[in-house]
Design a protein around this motif. Structure first.
Motif, PDB file in Angstrom:
ATOM      1  N   TYR A 238      61.122  31.945  68.663  1.00 22.52           N
ATOM      2  CA  TYR A 238      60.009  31.685  67.751  1.00 22.52           C
ATOM      3  C   TYR A 238      58.709  31.466  68.519  1.00 22.52           C
ATOM      4  CZ  TYR A 238      63.183  30.626  63.808  1.00 22.52           C
ATOM      5  OH  TYR A 238      64.116  30.691  62.814  1.00 22.52           O
ATOM      6  N   ASP A 239      57.596  31.860  67.880  1.00 24.63           N
ATOM      7  CA  ASP A 239      56.332  31.262  68.265  1.00 24.63           C
ATOM      8  C   ASP A 239      55.955  30.282  67.149  1.00 24.63           C
ATOM      9  OD1 ASP A 239      55.459  32.892  66.214  1.00 24.63           O
ATOM     10  OD2 ASP A 239      53.995  33.994  67.408  1.00 24.63           O
ATOM     11  N   GLY A 240      54.822  29.614  67.292  1.00 26.31           N
ATOM     12  CA  GLY A 240      54.519  28.491  66.413  1.00 26.31           C
ATOM     13  C   GLY A 240      54.475  28.816  64.941  1.00 26.31           C
ATOM     14  N   ILE A 241      53.867  29.950  64.564  1.00 23.47           N
ATOM     15  CA  ILE A 241      53.709  30.251  63.149  1.00 23.47           C
ATOM     16  C   ILE A 241      55.051  30.564  62.493  1.00 23.47           C
ATOM     17  CG2 ILE A 241      53.247  32.725  63.456  1.00 23.47           C
ATOM     18  CD1 ILE A 241      51.155  32.460  61.206  1.00 23.47           C
ATOM     19  N   LEU A 242      55.972  31.162  63.231  1.00 19.45           N
ATOM     20  CA  LEU A 242      57.277  31.496  62.650  1.00 19.45           C
ATOM     21  C   LEU A 242      58.028  30.233  62.249  1.00 19.45           C
ATOM     22  CD1 LEU A 242      58.479  34.404  64.971  1.00 19.45           C
ATOM     23  CD2 LEU A 242      57.430  34.560  62.705  1.00 19.45           C
ATOM     24  N   TRP A 243      57.925  29.202  63.069  1.00 15.84           N
ATOM     25  CA  TRP A 243      58.629  27.953  62.776  1.00 15.84           C
ATOM     26  C   TRP A 243      57.910  27.157  61.689  1.00 15.84           C
ATOM     27  CZ3 TRP A 243      62.817  25.571  62.239  1.00 15.84           C
ATOM     28  CH2 TRP A 243      62.929  24.197  62.300  1.00 15.84           C
ATOM     29  N   ASP A 244      56.605  27.002  61.798  1.00 19.11           N
ATOM     30  CA  ASP A 244      55.881  26.207  60.801  1.00 19.11           C
ATOM     31  C   ASP A 244      55.928  26.861  59.428  1.00 19.11           C
ATOM     32  OD1 ASP A 244      55.368  24.542  62.878  1.00 19.11           O
ATOM     33  OD2 ASP A 244      53.181  24.691  62.801  1.00 19.11           O
TER      34      ASP A 244
ATOM     35  N   GLN B  63      35.778  34.248  64.387  1.00 18.80           N
ATOM     36  CA  GLN B  63      36.264  33.814  63.078  1.00 18.80           C
ATOM     37  C   GLN B  63      35.985  34.832  61.986  1.00 18.80           C
ATOM     38  OE1 GLN B  63      34.361  29.740  63.625  1.00 18.80           O
ATOM     39  NE2 GLN B  63      36.097  29.219  62.328  1.00 18.80           N
ATOM     40  N   GLN B  64      34.772  35.395  61.981  1.00 18.12           N
ATOM     41  CA  GLN B  64      34.423  36.346  60.928  1.00 18.12           C
ATOM     42  C   GLN B  64      35.250  37.616  61.024  1.00 18.12           C
ATOM     43  OE1 GLN B  64      30.026  36.742  61.063  1.00 18.12           O
ATOM     44  NE2 GLN B  64      30.112  36.368  58.863  1.00 18.12           N
ATOM     45  N   ALA B  65      35.388  38.124  62.235  1.00 16.32           N
ATOM     46  CA  ALA B  65      36.150  39.361  62.424  1.00 16.32           C
ATOM     47  C   ALA B  65      37.610  39.143  62.052  1.00 16.32           C
ATOM     48  CB  ALA B  65      36.032  39.832  63.867  1.00 16.32           C
ATOM     49  N   TYR B  66      38.167  37.983  62.433  1.00  7.99           N
ATOM     50  CA  TYR B  66      39.561  37.731  62.096  1.00  7.99           C
ATOM     51  C   TYR B  66      39.743  37.578  60.586  1.00  7.99           C
ATOM     52  CZ  TYR B  66      44.184  35.892  61.600  1.00  7.99           C
ATOM     53  OH  TYR B  66      45.488  35.730  61.200  1.00  7.99           O
ATOM     54  N   ALA B  67      38.801  36.922  59.924  1.00  9.47           N
ATOM     55  CA  ALA B  67      38.912  36.753  58.468  1.00  9.47           C
ATOM     56  C   ALA B  67      38.934  38.107  57.769  1.00  9.47           C
ATOM     57  CB  ALA B  67      37.756  35.896  57.954  1.00  9.47           C
ATOM     58  N   ALA B  68      38.102  39.044  58.227  1.00  2.00           N
ATOM     59  CA  ALA B  68      38.096  40.382  57.627  1.00  2.00           C
ATOM     60  C   ALA B  68      39.424  41.090  57.889  1.00  2.00           C
ATOM     61  CB  ALA B  68      36.927  41.193  58.195  1.00  2.00           C
ATOM     62  N   TRP B  69      39.951  40.947  59.101  1.00  6.50           N
ATOM     63  CA  TRP B  69      41.244  41.550  59.441  1.00  6.50           C
ATOM     64  C   TRP B  69      42.358  40.948  58.573  1.00  6.50           C
ATOM     65  CZ3 TRP B  69      46.051  40.048  60.922  1.00  6.50           C
ATOM     66  CH2 TRP B  69      46.890  41.006  61.513  1.00  6.50           C
ATOM     67  N   SER B  70      42.327  39.629  58.412  1.00  6.90           N
ATOM     68  CA  SER B  70      43.367  38.948  57.645  1.00  6.90           C
ATOM     69  C   SER B  70      43.346  39.374  56.178  1.00  6.90           C
ATOM     70  CB  SER B  70      43.190  37.426  57.769  1.00  6.90           C
ATOM     71  OG  SER B  70      44.229  36.741  57.107  1.00  6.90           O
ATOM     72  N   ARG B  71      42.150  39.540  55.624  1.00  6.45           N
ATOM     73  CA  ARG B  71      42.049  40.007  54.239  1.00  6.45           C
ATOM     74  C   ARG B  71      42.645  41.399  54.094  1.00  6.45           C
ATOM     75  NH1 ARG B  71      36.873  37.552  54.660  1.00  6.45           N
ATOM     76  NH2 ARG B  71      35.900  39.599  55.049  1.00  6.45           N
ATOM     77  N   ALA B  72      42.393  42.252  55.079  1.00  9.19           N
ATOM     78  CA  ALA B  72      42.938  43.613  55.029  1.00  9.19           C
ATOM     79  C   ALA B  72      44.462  43.598  55.126  1.00  9.19           C
ATOM     80  CB  ALA B  72      42.337  44.446  56.164  1.00  9.19           C
TER      81      ALA B  72
ATOM     82  N   THR C 216      44.441  29.982  64.015  1.00 10.84           N
ATOM     83  CA  THR C 216      44.765  29.085  65.134  1.00 10.84           C
ATOM     84  C   THR C 216      46.134  29.369  65.719  1.00 10.84           C
ATOM     85  OG1 THR C 216      45.713  27.358  63.694  1.00 10.84           O
ATOM     86  CG2 THR C 216      43.331  27.270  64.104  1.00 10.84           C
ATOM     87  N   TYR C 217      47.019  29.995  64.934  1.00 12.64           N
ATOM     88  CA  TYR C 217      48.372  30.302  65.409  1.00 12.64           C
ATOM     89  C   TYR C 217      48.430  31.580  66.233  1.00 12.64           C
ATOM     90  CZ  TYR C 217      50.676  26.907  62.264  1.00 12.64           C
ATOM     91  OH  TYR C 217      51.120  25.776  61.632  1.00 12.64           O
ATOM     92  N   VAL C 218      47.492  32.508  66.006  1.00 11.13           N
ATOM     93  CA  VAL C 218      47.661  33.861  66.541  1.00 11.13           C
ATOM     94  C   VAL C 218      46.806  34.136  67.772  1.00 11.13           C
ATOM     95  CG1 VAL C 218      48.305  34.736  64.266  1.00 11.13           C
ATOM     96  CG2 VAL C 218      45.910  34.877  65.001  1.00 11.13           C
ATOM     97  N   MET C 219      46.308  33.090  68.386  1.00  9.56           N
ATOM     98  CA  MET C 219      45.445  33.293  69.552  1.00  9.56           C
ATOM     99  C   MET C 219      46.185  33.982  70.698  1.00  9.56           C
ATOM    100  SD  MET C 219      42.625  32.175  68.377  1.00  9.56           S
ATOM    101  CE  MET C 219      41.564  32.083  69.805  1.00  9.56           C
ATOM    102  N   SER C 220      47.512  33.851  70.730  1.00  5.79           N
ATOM    103  CA  SER C 220      48.276  34.503  71.796  1.00  5.79           C
ATOM    104  C   SER C 220      48.908  35.816  71.343  1.00  5.79           C
ATOM    105  CB  SER C 220      49.372  33.563  72.316  1.00  5.79           C
ATOM    106  OG  SER C 220      50.280  33.250  71.277  1.00  5.79           O
TER     107      SER C 220
END
Length: 431
Positions: A213-219, A34-43, A63-67
């Motif tokens: 689509y994957d899930g995030i594209l549709w939602d 979670q921490q590493a992904y949060a830093a990546w997402s901020r960047a 939760t959407y990008v696990m794949s």
């Protein structure tokens, strides 16, 4: 290889060594951290000049990008060493090609490089790493939608599906199109969640350039992402045919004119239809909305019929843009995946500095439109770059036009006859 092993491939050694020589680390990120992904997402958000995301929004997106395969470049000497200075995320997605068929594509998204690390070859290392990894995965085509159109040509990408933005003066655009026999209903995003996605998938093979689509594209399209301010204004409608079956849906938002309440602007966000009847019904509903003087529709097909369904052709103003860019990585698999408009045989001389498609290839198309592609030692009938081959691949860019531009030499007219598509390629979303 299939879609299921893309997460198992190692980081690209060539690009990793190139960046390591400059004190940078290319690596894969495990989104379960979670921490590493949060830093990546901020960047990544900073790279696109986005606002600082809340922890709730970041956690939802995680939760959407696990794949998805998430990559970063880190600089241990930076004040924030855990925050990457460059990002990409990729996933395998089927791309529709002419003939109601599809080919595997390496969908590339989230490409950013921090302004502090520009002009150090970071973007080149990232993009070439993705291309080599896609080839190792056995994926014939790479795809992306771009924020800047000057970057990706050097990597062999080209705009293969264009799009248009429409601005319509509804005071001049009296409806002259068909009178639909079904009904339009208001619905919620949740009510479209399953049925709308099924409709998207049902029509996907009709149009070259669409991707699965994957899930995030549709939602995201339904406005279900935390922090999406536009979602509060988004309205949804669906069209059911005379038998009550869903055949189309649309979403839009309204913006008031502070000086005149009768002159709202309607932004058509999405419109997906399975039948001509549904198309006519939803467009008519939008154009005849009370208290609206202007409709803007972003990212629409280049062959949009609505201009021919209103009384004043000039009421519909059009601006064209490049949208889907593709890069061919396996010429035999990519050209063999689509259907062609005319039979024939052409020998293609393809130049590719990256080496993936460089060489001479015989393209043999039979009377059913099916093709086989084989290496050849014959003289080339047509000479073109891998970039130009990508441009014509979906049938949206004319080889004759590229020949006139000095980009293709040889039998461009015959190439045009074979590669043209009866449906203009189009991608209805950003990714």
């Amino acid at each position: 290889m299939g879609h299921d092993n893309h997460l198992d491939l190692p980081v690209d050694d060539v690009s990793a060594e190139r960046l390591a020589a400059d004190g940078l680390r290319l690596g894969l990120l495990d989104p379960s951290d979670q921490q590493a992904y949060a830093a990546w997402s901020r960047a990544e958000s900073r790279g696109f000049h986005g606002s600082r995301e809340t922890s709730e929004a970041i956690e939802q997106r995680r939760t959407y990008v696990m794949s998805r395969r998430i990559t970063g470049v880190w600089d241990a000497s930076a004040p924030l060493p855990d925050e990457p200075v460059a990002t990409t995320e990729v996933w395998p997605a089927d791309l529709t090609v002419p003939g109601r068929r599809s080919v595997g594509s390496w969908a590339i998204s989230g490409v950013t490089v921090a302004p502090t690390h520009r002009r150090r070859g970071v973007a080149r290392a990232l993009l070439e790493a993705e291309l080599r990894t896609a080839m190792a995965h056995g994926t014939p085509v790479a795809t992306l939608t771009v924020s800047e159109s000057t970057i990706y040509g050097r990597f062999g990408f080209a705009p293969a599906a264009l799009a248009r933005d429409l601005t319509i003066d509804t005071r001049r655009a009296r409806w002259t199109g068909p009178q639909p026999s079904g009904r339009v209903h208001f619905v919620t995003a949740d009510e479209l969640l399953a049925d709308g996605l099924a409709l998207v998938e049902r029509v996907r093979l009709e149009t070259p350039g669409q991707i699965a689509y994957d899930g995030i594209l549709w939602d995201r399209q339904l406005g279900l992402m935390i922090g999406d301010e536009d979602a509060k204004k988004q309205r949804f409608i669906r069209y059911d045919d005379a038998s009550g079956q869903l055949q189309g849906f649309a979403s839009y938002k309204l913006t008031a004119n502070d000086r005149d309440f009768t002159q709202h602007r309607l932004d058509l966000l999405h419109l997906v239809t399975a039948t001509d009847d549904a198309y006519a019904a939803l467009w008519r509903f939008v154009l005849e909305m009370d208290l609206v003087s202007e409709v803007r529709a972003h990212l629409r097909p280049v062959d949009e019929p609505v201009r021919w369904m209103v009384s004043d052709f000039r009421a519909v103003q059009v601006a064209e843009l490049d949208h889907l860019w593709i890069r061919i990585l396996d010429i035999e698999a990519a050209l063999g995946a689509r259907t062609y408009a005319a039979p024939g045989r052409l020998v293609l001389g393809v130049s590719d500095p990256f080496g993936a498609c460089d060489g001479t290839w015989a393209l043999d198309v039979d009377t059913t439109g099916a093709a086989t592609v084989t290496p050849s030692n014959e003289p080339a009938d047509v000479a073109l770059s891998v970039e130009d081959l990508a441009a014509i691949y979906l049938g949206g860019v004319s080889p004759v036009v590229l020949a006139a531009a000095g980009r293709i030499t040889g039998s461009a007219a015959e190439l045009e006859q074979m590669f043209r598509s009866p449906v203009a390629p189009f991608l209805s979303i950003w990714f």
